[in-house]
Design a protein around this motif. Structure first.
Motif, PDB file in Angstrom:
ATOM      1  N   ILE A   6       0.869  -1.181   0.000  1.00  0.00           N
ATOM      2  CA  ILE A   6       0.000   0.000   0.000  1.00  0.00           C
ATOM      3  C   ILE A   6       0.898   1.220   0.000  1.00  0.00           C
ATOM      4  O   ILE A   6       1.786   1.349   0.838  1.00  0.00           O
ATOM      5  N   ARG A  10      -1.851   6.396  -0.428  1.00  0.00           N
ATOM      6  CA  ARG A  10      -3.109   5.695  -0.132  1.00  0.00           C
ATOM      7  C   ARG A  10      -3.358   5.628   1.371  1.00  0.00           C
ATOM      8  O   ARG A  10      -4.487   5.786   1.821  1.00  0.00           O
ATOM      9  N   LEU A  11      -2.303   5.371   2.145  1.00  0.00           N
ATOM     10  CA  LEU A  11      -2.460   5.353   3.598  1.00  0.00           C
ATOM     11  C   LEU A  11      -2.894   6.728   4.117  1.00  0.00           C
ATOM     12  O   LEU A  11      -3.778   6.832   4.971  1.00  0.00           O
ATOM     13  N   ARG A  13      -4.487   8.970   2.458  1.00  0.00           N
ATOM     14  CA  ARG A  13      -5.853   9.188   1.979  1.00  0.00           C
ATOM     15  C   ARG A  13      -6.878   8.471   2.853  1.00  0.00           C
ATOM     16  O   ARG A  13      -7.888   9.050   3.259  1.00  0.00           O
ATOM     17  N   VAL A  14      -6.612   7.217   3.194  1.00  0.00           N
ATOM     18  CA  VAL A  14      -7.518   6.445   4.050  1.00  0.00           C
ATOM     19  C   VAL A  14      -7.596   7.077   5.433  1.00  0.00           C
ATOM     20  O   VAL A  14      -8.681   7.237   5.997  1.00  0.00           O
ATOM     21  N   LEU A  15      -6.456   7.450   5.983  1.00  0.00           N
ATOM     22  CA  LEU A  15      -6.445   8.063   7.307  1.00  0.00           C
ATOM     23  C   LEU A  15      -7.179   9.403   7.291  1.00  0.00           C
ATOM     24  O   LEU A  15      -7.922   9.728   8.223  1.00  0.00           O
ATOM     25  N   LEU A  17      -9.656  10.223   5.324  1.00  0.00           N
ATOM     26  CA  LEU A  17     -11.095   9.921   5.255  1.00  0.00           C
ATOM     27  C   LEU A  17     -11.633   9.483   6.611  1.00  0.00           C
ATOM     28  O   LEU A  17     -12.729   9.895   7.023  1.00  0.00           O
ATOM     29  N   LEU A  18     -10.886   8.651   7.316  1.00  0.00           N
ATOM     30  CA  LEU A  18     -11.313   8.219   8.649  1.00  0.00           C
ATOM     31  C   LEU A  18     -11.392   9.404   9.613  1.00  0.00           C
ATOM     32  O   LEU A  18     -12.331   9.507  10.418  1.00  0.00           O
ATOM     33  N   ALA A  56      -9.087  13.827  -0.063  1.00  0.00           N
ATOM     34  CA  ALA A  56      -8.938  12.371  -0.025  1.00  0.00           C
ATOM     35  C   ALA A  56      -9.917  11.699  -0.985  1.00  0.00           C
ATOM     36  O   ALA A  56      -9.580  10.699  -1.622  1.00  0.00           O
ATOM     37  N   LEU A  57     -11.124  12.250  -1.103  1.00  0.00           N
ATOM     38  CA  LEU A  57     -12.122  11.670  -2.010  1.00  0.00           C
ATOM     39  C   LEU A  57     -11.828  11.983  -3.474  1.00  0.00           C
ATOM     40  O   LEU A  57     -11.952  11.122  -4.340  1.00  0.00           O
ATOM     41  N   TYR A  59      -9.027  12.617  -5.287  1.00  0.00           N
ATOM     42  CA  TYR A  59      -7.574  12.579  -5.160  1.00  0.00           C
ATOM     43  C   TYR A  59      -6.899  13.005  -6.450  1.00  0.00           C
ATOM     44  O   TYR A  59      -7.078  12.388  -7.491  1.00  0.00           O
ATOM     45  N   ALA A 107      -1.352  11.344   9.452  1.00  0.00           N
ATOM     46  CA  ALA A 107      -1.868  11.686   8.116  1.00  0.00           C
ATOM     47  C   ALA A 107      -0.978  12.733   7.459  1.00  0.00           C
ATOM     48  O   ALA A 107      -0.646  12.620   6.271  1.00  0.00           O
TER      49      ALA A 107
END
Length: 123
Positions: A6, A10-11, A13-15, A17-18, A56-57, A59, A107
């Protein structure tokens, strides 16, 4: 990037979003069940949710990692004032804010590392 790995972007981006979902959930919990947060904090949380979630959404390199790094670092600085007071002591809200501080810093660092790798790899 190796197969199955990964990427740092991407990490980040996921973080991000969370974190955005967490800011929204915290505001919603405050409004529905209390204790009611001050209006400024509700608005600030909503701002951070949009400022972290939108890049993040949708990108786009390099704009999204820059936005995540800047907003994450700024928000971590704001949250750190709840952890350590200006007198150098722990604030009364320090314990519940430490995980948020660590997630925001992570992040920001992941996005910055992804930018750095992108610059090194393209140059």
């Amino acid at each position: 990037m190796q197969p199955g790995s990964i990427g740092l972007d991407r990490l980040a981006r996921v973080l991000a979003l969370l974190l955005a979902l967490g800011f929204c959930a915290f505001d919603l919990k405050s409004l529905l069940t209390g204790p009611r947060l001050p209006t400024f904090i509700l608005a600030e949380n909503l701002f951070y949710a949009v400022a972290l979630g939108a890049p993040a959404l949708v990108y786009r390199k390099p704009v999204s990692p820059v936005a995540i790094a800047v907003v994450g670092a700024f928000a971590a600085g704001r949250v750190s004032r709840s952890v350590v007071t200006s007198e150098g002591t722990l604030g009364e809200l320090a314990l519940p804010h430490i995980p948020l501080l660590l997630a925001l810093a992570a992040a920001a660092l992941l996005a910055a590392a992804a930018l750095y790798r992108g610059c090194i790899g393209s140059g």
